[in-house]
Write an enzyme that holds these catalytic residues in place. Structure first.
Site, PDB file in Angstrom:
ATOM      1  N   TYR D  50       0.976  -1.200   0.026  1.00 23.03           N
ATOM      2  CA  TYR D  50      -0.217   0.099  -0.130  1.00 23.03           C
ATOM      3  C   TYR D  50       0.858   1.167   0.093  1.00 23.03           C
ATOM      4  CZ  TYR D  50      -4.072  -3.123   0.947  1.00 23.03           C
ATOM      5  OH  TYR D  50      -4.893  -3.952   0.876  1.00 23.03           O
ATOM      6  N   GLU D  51       0.424   2.187  -0.665  1.00 22.01           N
ATOM      7  CA  GLU D  51       1.622   3.301  -0.908  1.00 22.01           C
ATOM      8  C   GLU D  51       1.744   4.049   0.508  1.00 22.01           C
ATOM      9  OE1 GLU D  51      -0.676   5.736  -3.735  1.00 22.01           O
ATOM     10  OE2 GLU D  51      -2.065   6.643  -2.405  1.00 22.01           O
ATOM     11  N   SER D  52       1.034   3.708   1.586  1.00 26.10           N
ATOM     12  CA  SER D  52       1.445   4.394   2.753  1.00 26.10           C
ATOM     13  C   SER D  52       2.864   4.064   3.259  1.00 26.10           C
ATOM     14  CB  SER D  52       0.588   4.046   3.854  1.00 26.10           C
ATOM     15  OG  SER D  52       0.315   2.873   3.841  1.00 26.10           O
TER      16      SER D  52
END
Lengths: 256, 285, 285, 256
Positions: D50-52
């Site tokens: 996830y881009e987090s």
């Protein structure tokens, strides 16, 4: 007053030039001793950074390398080497960087690359390491070196890292906005760049050192400030702390 | 997905003659065992990259395995110069050595750019430094917003990265702790990678969420070699063997002494010796 | 050296009308309390930067405190659009809003470049993307080695960065754990910084050596505000208040309802309310 | 065979397209459900990012946002967002990226920026977020969207992220070396780009969906493959795992 060596005088003089608020990029050897002496005496909150990534270290003994485990154990945080060079050095967070080298000229340019021709060197030295960017990214540069005709030369064989270039405004003309070498601390004297020419000028002589000694151990015609100070002697406390540090270091490193 | 295999298999499968290889480690975690295995397997014509070439590259250069060295500081840390490297540069013994020389900042940025999949790294560097004259791989670009001139170097993209780390899981995830240097970037910039580790554990459930971990699918090969970084150190396992660094200064000073030492301690040894070499340096857990 | 002070003092001393401010947080650790304090102190004409403007920027925009928004994704995470921001962009209510729009990659790289002291960031981005047409701060440069065209954006250099973190020491060193987002880079890229924290502890002796720590001398101001990221979450302290995000969709749908809610829950409150707001969301230690 | 919704069919079809060796850049909503369904069925070793900054996550329930705490708790490691976009996305390590949006054209270009004119939009949408670089840096792109005339348009109001551009070799001509949108999975059908023109072509119809339905819900003249398959129905196991996942998710998120 006890006796002391010229190396001790050099280390003490370098330590005194550091402030409690400084953030120092520390090299191995004399700079490491000076920075840690400052931390153990007048500058308890000084931040010491080693290029291995350790930020805010407080080693009990002097490291043998810039990546000793104790630097990490006592650091506020340890970052990767790319981050060290990007966020911390290039980011302009270092107030004082220490440099030294095989050859130094009167403008504080330094050679740690080769003696002789680059392609056919007489002596292949280790190379620049962090120096080319330390020299331009730190707020100012302190140089610690023992004086000798071999080391203090009129013309470098190779310019590993920029000091004041050809003097005058040359450093700024190259697009460099930091102060550059602001202090040269040797075993005989303290030198500071002339405000105009940027040539290193002796501003303070250590006890027992003479103008002649200073002049004879550099490969250019040494300049002296109109008002020449005498470097205050190491205090008993400074010497005691420094010697304890070296004794602890020796005990720790020969313990293996 | 990482293969867990012997060091001998890992080197045989991943390092070929003529490859560009980065054996990385920044004082801490230097992959000595893997370098020795590479020499035993007779690899040659290697281009070796490293910020701080020290004893292992001195050994590889002295044994004639290296064609070209890409580096920023070549010294025996805390001791002095690298005598085998000097002999190669100054006297072409045992063969001529090409060098590509950078600053630390350039090398670190080049690994970072390699990990980031970029063709080059841009940084504020090399101002007034003479390496610009002798290294054609240093160029300059202008910031398109401010006009400021910035240095550029090509990204490192080694064929193989070789590092030593504390632990791997059984799946091959790798944990690096302490002074992590450029090792993560070296692995991520390389086509293949070999990681020697002190131990293999079930999982990293007790590890900090932001610790430096290389997921198993970013690593080619994991080999368990306890003590594999000796005489460098592994934080949490054993201390640096400072005496060995001092001793190297003497061994490397003479071609014959060097060759004899290499025969006895490298060419006729196995990776198992490293566990014995660190026995007296163990850190109290 | 970080000052440890009240949030009210920190905002008063560091954020001025017209400043460029980055209130950062990536779903995790969003500095709600500090944004509310900024509104209470009546700051105006702010340029606000953030990768993922969500409720706090919707609130600041709706209250008319923002002149310009620099961003890459403006949404109520997991819920929908930002209705106050839409009202400003589409209807200029309560005032016109300038926008400078980027991609996430561009924003992350711009913070990274700011932290690294560079004037711009270079990355492989924006290929075939139409933001290039509407944002003059997207340019292109060529790799001097391969000729490849790479995107460039100016580095972020905010006047002030504002973040929320788990802990600070009494000296002001700050620890961020879990999803760390771009917060370290935001602080290092800014001239000044405010960090709200859940608690202040004696030291970080038990913290992992490679944890994300901002040394006290890189931080301007530290304020203890337990619950200060609510309705966002703080890993290890309290969970995300998902109901509040859903509720915001309704509150922000109507100008009157919004203004009334802001008066009651922001303008007439104090930072102490945040501890109460997270009481039912506490994580079992 | 149990009944199932068209959304379930879409999610199942997307999940099946994923391999055990894939490294997926996951968005919220349908992609998150599809990726986690794949992980809980045929692809247990799939890597979800996830881009987090969370790498290799295995959440027990679907996250409400791309930065939920459980993503970090179950991740192999969590990195900073600059590192995520530099080393992991731009570094070329992602095999499959998922995209969707407000508007899609027949070449897989996507708009999530504005409806109407950019400077005077009718609807200001959230913007591109990670999409502009996800679209070009991932090995290939899967698009999941429900068909509608509002969403499947002949001409985008704004090109937020590149698909196959104007078709043919346009994507490669722009210097992009990755595959681009290789699969469009809707509530009615599976579309794949024509090898030459790169226009999305229906290759498989879901149970109950007709050519007419498919053609009427897109704003361009829909093309169909010469040999049109019928999408295999969701299996009982797929539906059970997917529904359990949604039930756990609902329970967890309403628990507060």
């Amino acid at each position: 007053m006890t006796n002391f060596t010229s190396t001790e005088m050099m280390t003490v003089a370098a330590a005194r030039a550091l402030k409690n608020s400084d953030v120092c990029f520390v090299g191995i050897g004399a700079p490491s001793a000076a920075c840690n002496l400052a931390r153990l005496t007048h500058a308890p909150d000084i931040t010491l950074i080693y290029e291995s990534g350790t930020i805010g270290t407080a080693p009990d003994v002097l490291p043998l390398s810039i990546g000793d485990g104790e630097l990490c154990d006592t650091a506020v945080t340890t970052v990767s080497v790319p981050e060290m060079f990007r966020y911390w050095l290039q980011g302009g967070r270092i107030t004082v960087g220490f440099l030294g080298g095989a050859q130094l000229d009167k403008f504080g340019n330094i050679n740690t690359t080769v003696v002789g021709d680059y392609d056919n060197p007489k002596v292949r030295l280790p190379g620049g390491g962090g120096a080319p960017e330390i020299a331009v990214s730190c707020g100012e540069i302190f140089i610690t070196m023992k004086q000798s005709l071999r080391g203090f030369v009129d013309k470098l064989d190779f310019i590993t890292s920029l000091g004041h270039g050809t003097g005058g405004t040359d450093r700024a003309d190259k697009g460099v906005t930091t102060k550059g070498p602001s202090r040269l601390i040797t075993d005989l004297a303290i030198w500071e760049p002339d405000p105009e020419t940027k040539e290193f000028t002796v501003t303070s002589l250590h006890q027992g050192a003479t103008r002649e000694q200073v002049a004879e151990t550099v490969g250019w015609k040494a300049k002296f400030a109109a008002e020449l100070s005498e470097t205050p002697l190491p205090t008993a406390e400074e010497l005691e702390v420094l010697r304890d540090l070296h004794a602890r270091t020796k005990a720790a490193h020969s313990g293996n | 997905m990482a293969k867990i295999q012997s060091l001998s298999e890992a080197v045989a499968e991943n390092i070929k003659d003529g490859d560009t290889v980065a054996f990385e480690g920044f004082t801490h975690l230097i992959p000595h065992a893997a370098a020795h295995e590479t020499l035993r397997q007779g690899r040659k014509d290697l281009t070796v990259i490293r910020m701080t070439p020290d004893i292992i590259y001195d050994q590889m250069i002295g044994m004639g395995a290296v064609k070209k060295l890409v580096f920023s500081f070549a010294g025996n840390p805390g001791v002095g110069l690298l005598r085998r490297m000097r002999d190669a540069v100054e006297n072409q013994w045992p063969r001529a050595l090409e060098i590509e020389e950078h600053s630390h900042a350039a090398m670190a940025n080049a690994y970072e750019a390699g990990a980031a999949g970029l063709p080059c790294a841009i940084f504020r560097g090399y101002r007034g430094a003479e390496l610009v004259r002798v290294n054609p791989n240093i160029k300059f670009v202008n910031c398109p917003f401010t006009g400021e001139e910035l240095a550029a170097v090509p990204a490192h993209r080694p064929d193989v990265a070789v590092i030593h780390a504390q632990k791997a899981t059984k799946k091959g995830d790798v944990l690096i702790e302490g002074i992590t240097g450029v090792q993560k970037e070296a692995v991520l910039s390389a086509k293949r990678s070999i990681v020697t580790v002190e131990e293999i554990v079930d999982d990293f459930d007790d590890v900090h969420p932001n610790a430096t971990v290389l997921p198993c699918w970013t690593v080619t090969s994991v080999a368990k070699v306890p003590g594999g970084s000796h005489p460098s150190y592994t934080q949490g396992y054993y201390a640096r063997d400072n005496a060995s660094y001092l001793e190297w200064d003497k061994i490397s000073a003479d071609r014959e002494v060097f060759m004899e030492w290499m025969r006895e301690h490298v060419m006729n040894e196995t990776p198992e010796i490293f566990a014995k070499r660190v026995a007296h340096l163990k850190v109290q857990g």
